[in-house]
Design a protein around this motif. Structure first.
Motif, PDB file in Angstrom:
ATOM      1  N   ASN A   1       0.399  12.761   9.422  1.00  0.00           N
ATOM      2  CA  ASN A   1      -0.454  12.137   8.412  1.00  0.00           C
ATOM      3  C   ASN A   1      -0.389  12.898   7.092  1.00  0.00           C
ATOM      4  N   PHE A   2      -0.460  14.214   7.175  1.00  0.00           N
ATOM      5  CA  PHE A   2      -0.418  15.031   5.962  1.00  0.00           C
ATOM      6  C   PHE A   2       0.928  14.868   5.262  1.00  0.00           C
ATOM      7  N   SER A   3       1.999  14.891   6.026  1.00  0.00           N
ATOM      8  CA  SER A   3       3.336  14.724   5.453  1.00  0.00           C
ATOM      9  C   SER A   3       3.467  13.355   4.780  1.00  0.00           C
ATOM     10  N   THR A   4       2.970  12.327   5.429  1.00  0.00           N
ATOM     11  CA  THR A   4       3.018  10.980   4.870  1.00  0.00           C
ATOM     12  C   THR A   4       2.252  10.914   3.552  1.00  0.00           C
TER      13      THR A   4
ATOM     14  N   VAL B   1      -4.986  18.611  22.063  1.00  0.00           N
ATOM     15  CA  VAL B   1      -5.035  19.323  20.782  1.00  0.00           C
ATOM     16  C   VAL B   1      -3.647  19.341  20.142  1.00  0.00           C
ATOM     17  N   MET B   2      -2.627  19.570  20.953  1.00  0.00           N
ATOM     18  CA  MET B   2      -1.257  19.550  20.417  1.00  0.00           C
ATOM     19  C   MET B   2      -0.941  18.191  19.815  1.00  0.00           C
ATOM     20  N   GLY B   3      -1.336  17.124  20.493  1.00  0.00           N
ATOM     21  CA  GLY B   3      -1.116  15.778  19.975  1.00  0.00           C
ATOM     22  C   GLY B   3      -1.876  15.527  18.688  1.00  0.00           C
ATOM     23  N   LEU B   4      -3.132  15.997  18.649  1.00  0.00           N
ATOM     24  CA  LEU B   4      -3.943  15.823  17.437  1.00  0.00           C
ATOM     25  C   LEU B   4      -3.332  16.564  16.259  1.00  0.00           C
ATOM     26  N   TYR B   5      -2.873  17.793  16.496  1.00  0.00           N
ATOM     27  CA  TYR B   5      -2.241  18.547  15.411  1.00  0.00           C
ATOM     28  C   TYR B   5      -0.923  17.904  14.989  1.00  0.00           C
ATOM     29  N   SER B   6      -0.196  17.348  15.942  1.00  0.00           N
ATOM     30  CA  SER B   6       1.042  16.651  15.603  1.00  0.00           C
ATOM     31  C   SER B   6       0.743  15.445  14.718  1.00  0.00           C
ATOM     32  N   ASP B   7      -0.264  14.658  15.113  1.00  0.00           N
ATOM     33  CA  ASP B   7      -0.672  13.503  14.304  1.00  0.00           C
ATOM     34  C   ASP B   7      -1.144  13.936  12.921  1.00  0.00           C
ATOM     35  N   LEU B   8      -1.898  15.022  12.887  1.00  0.00           N
ATOM     36  CA  LEU B   8      -2.390  15.550  11.623  1.00  0.00           C
ATOM     37  C   LEU B   8      -1.230  15.938  10.711  1.00  0.00           C
ATOM     38  N   SER B   9      -0.232  16.569  11.288  1.00  0.00           N
ATOM     39  CA  SER B   9       0.940  16.976  10.522  1.00  0.00           C
ATOM     40  C   SER B   9       1.672  15.762   9.958  1.00  0.00           C
TER      41      SER B   9
END
Length: 143
Positions: free
Chosen positions: A116-119, A106-114
């Protein structure tokens, strides 16, 4: 623990959609450069928005799936603990390791989400900035 699984699966109500549409139109009107609605560009923006929302929604669904799995694992750990049966207590070791692995996932998924959103935000700013500069360049030309 509160059940949050319904949060992502229920369709948005009309009020939310209207508010999002109004917010998008306000954003578009502010940043089009010429103050017009820019319908030709809206089609591309809407396609991009749909793709962005789909990507973000997919990530949130994946996170929710892992959290739901953890909920079930935690319930099993609690049942095993309450039974006080030695074999069940031994099983809890593996279950707790799986829960820990899921938390890391979940931490990895949220990191990826962050990321992606920033990009997405940075890309949008670049696009908006290039549209603004091209609009100002064309309006500054003298015939």
């Amino acid at each position: 623990m509160e059940d949050t699984s319904q949060t992502l699966t229920q369709p948005p109500n009309h009020t939310t959609t209207t508010t999002k549409t109004k917010a998008k139109n306000d954003y578009t009107n502010r940043f089009d450069g010429d103050g017009k609605n820019g319908n030709e560009e809206d089609d591309g923006d809407e396609e991009c928005d749909a793709e962005v929302w789909e990507t973000l929604s997919k990530s949130f669904r994946e996170v929710q799936s892992v959290l739901d799995q953890n909920r079930a694992l935690i319930q099993q750990v609690n049942e095993n603990h309450q039974s006080r049966i030695p074999d069940n207590l031994v099983k809890n070791v593996a279950l707790i390791r799986e829960i820990n692995g899921n938390v890391s996932k979940v931490m990895g998924l949220y990191s990826d989400l962050s990321v992606n959103f920033s990009t997405i935000v940075h890309q949008r700013r670049e696009i908006t900035g290039s549209k603004d500069s091209s609009n100002s360049d064309s309006s500054n030309k003298v015939d």
